[in-house]
Design an enzyme around this catalytic site. Structure first.
Site, mmCIF file in Angstrom:
data_model
loop_
_atom_site.group_PDB
_atom_site.id
_atom_site.type_symbol
_atom_site.label_atom_id
_atom_site.label_comp_id
_atom_site.label_asym_id
_atom_site.label_seq_id
_atom_site.Cartn_x
_atom_site.Cartn_y
_atom_site.Cartn_z
ATOM 1 N N GLY A 45 1.115 -0.848 0.044
ATOM 2 C CA GLY A 45 -0.370 0.281 0.310
ATOM 3 C C GLY A 45 0.535 1.214 0.130
ATOM 4 O O GLY A 45 -0.082 2.818 -0.379
ATOM 5 N N GLU A 99 4.097 3.910 6.591
ATOM 6 C CA GLU A 99 2.878 3.619 5.995
ATOM 7 C C GLU A 99 2.377 4.033 5.375
ATOM 8 O O GLU A 99 2.194 5.536 5.212
ATOM 9 C CB GLU A 99 2.330 3.432 7.641
ATOM 10 C CG GLU A 99 2.531 1.845 7.868
ATOM 11 C CD GLU A 99 1.420 1.010 7.421
ATOM 12 O OE1 GLU A 99 1.155 0.265 6.389
ATOM 13 O OE2 GLU A 99 1.063 -0.219 8.115
ATOM 14 N N ASP A 100 0.973 3.728 4.179
ATOM 15 C CA ASP A 100 -0.140 4.485 3.952
ATOM 16 C C ASP A 100 -1.244 5.406 4.739
ATOM 17 O O ASP A 100 -1.396 6.068 4.769
ATOM 18 C CB ASP A 100 -0.831 3.593 2.931
ATOM 19 C CG ASP A 100 -0.233 2.007 3.146
ATOM 20 O OD1 ASP A 100 -0.637 1.853 4.628
ATOM 21 O OD2 ASP A 100 -1.529 1.703 1.958
ATOM 22 N N ASP A 103 -4.665 1.879 10.909
ATOM 23 C CA ASP A 103 -6.107 1.458 10.901
ATOM 24 C C ASP A 103 -6.605 0.661 12.709
ATOM 25 O O ASP A 103 -6.050 1.949 13.845
ATOM 26 C CB ASP A 103 -6.923 0.543 10.326
ATOM 27 C CG ASP A 103 -8.168 -0.305 10.666
ATOM 28 O OD1 ASP A 103 -8.787 0.554 11.531
ATOM 29 O OD2 ASP A 103 -8.595 -0.853 9.735
HETATM 30 P P1 5GP Z 1 -4.012 -2.010 10.282
HETATM 31 O O1 5GP Z 1 -2.956 -3.314 11.202
HETATM 32 O O2 5GP Z 1 -3.564 -0.804 11.451
HETATM 33 O O3 5GP Z 1 -5.320 -2.439 11.141
HETATM 34 O O4 5GP Z 1 -4.311 -1.896 9.350
HETATM 35 C C1 5GP Z 1 -3.594 -1.108 9.110
HETATM 36 C C2 5GP Z 1 -2.788 -1.694 7.102
HETATM 37 O O5 5GP Z 1 -4.689 -2.157 6.700
HETATM 38 C C3 5GP Z 1 -2.160 -0.656 6.265
HETATM 39 O O6 5GP Z 1 -1.025 -0.918 5.754
HETATM 40 C C4 5GP Z 1 -3.154 -1.196 4.505
HETATM 41 O O7 5GP Z 1 -2.806 -1.884 3.973
HETATM 42 C C5 5GP Z 1 -4.601 -1.876 5.366
HETATM 43 N N1 5GP Z 1 -5.412 -0.695 5.573
HETATM 44 C C6 5GP Z 1 -6.331 -0.218 6.604
HETATM 45 N N2 5GP Z 1 -7.163 0.606 6.776
HETATM 46 C C7 5GP Z 1 -7.259 0.886 5.232
HETATM 47 C C8 5GP Z 1 -8.313 1.676 3.486
HETATM 48 O O8 5GP Z 1 -9.348 2.299 4.514
HETATM 49 N N3 5GP Z 1 -8.510 1.485 3.008
HETATM 50 C C9 5GP Z 1 -7.356 0.743 2.409
HETATM 51 N N4 5GP Z 1 -7.491 -0.020 0.949
HETATM 52 N N5 5GP Z 1 -6.615 -0.278 3.614
HETATM 53 C C10 5GP Z 1 -6.488 -0.189 4.460
#
Ligand code: 5GP
Length: 175
Positions: A45, A99-100, A103
């Protein structure tokens, strides 16, 4: 714009994104002026964000990539499927994870723990987007482009079931 079953509307334009990327790059360049940081983009991402960010950094830097599989659909399952690319070359280095979007913060927590095990000198995070839950999980993100609500976004490297990474603007799913 419709992708599979979801309708997406424009959310953050490319010019707003690049304005924010420039100011993140300026802060990082100033904070790391003598530190030769290693940028660690989290693929897939963050490829577009990492490219735009790192070319605006004006201090000598290294770049090394980590790959994490993205989750299916629009909900984080909390399950990290794969994490590859962390190795001993990071020992004693100043790391900046790129990081993109953050979440839940689960992905970052896991990467940061592994980095500490490798004996890095310091770890900070730059994230283009941060959702509210990351703050609840207490993951400290030093450099944040945009704080957003808990909504599903796509474009500028971010996908929906593999589609949409190519768009230059950021879109959000209509509710
Ligand atoms: P976390 O581990 O913080 O829950 O998730 C992080 C990863 O989940 C990000 O690097 C991304 O790849 C994916 N992600 C989280 N939210 C989104 C979103 O709204 N859209 C997309 N396309 N990917 C997301």
């Amino acid at each position: 714009m419709k992708i599979k079953d979801l309708e997406f509307n424009e959310f953050i334009s490319e010019s707003k994104v690049l304005e924010s990327v420039q100011s993140l790059a300026d802060r990082i360049s100033s904070d790391y002026s003598d530190l030769a940081p290693v940028f660690l983009p989290v693929l897939n991402g963050s490829f577009m964000f990492a490219s735009d960010l790192i070319k605006r950094i004006n201090v000598p830097s290294r770049v090394s990539f980590v790959k994490v599989s993205s989750y299916q659909g629009t909900n984080s399952s909390g399950q990290l499927k794969t994490l590859v690319g962390l190795d001993e070359s990071l020992f004693n280095q100043h790391i900046i994870i790129v990081e993109d979007i953050v979440d839940t913060g689960f992905t970052l927590e896991k990467i940061i723990n592994e980095l500490k095990g490798l004996g890095v000198k310091s770890v900070e995070v730059v994230a283009l987007l941060r959702k509210t839950p990351a703050r609840e999980k207490n993951i400290f993100v030093k450099y944040v482009g945009f704080d957003i609500h808990d909504e599903f976004v796509l474009g500028y490297g971010l996908d929906y079931d593999g589609l949409g990474r190519n768009f230059k603007d950021i879109y959000k799913a209509a509710r």
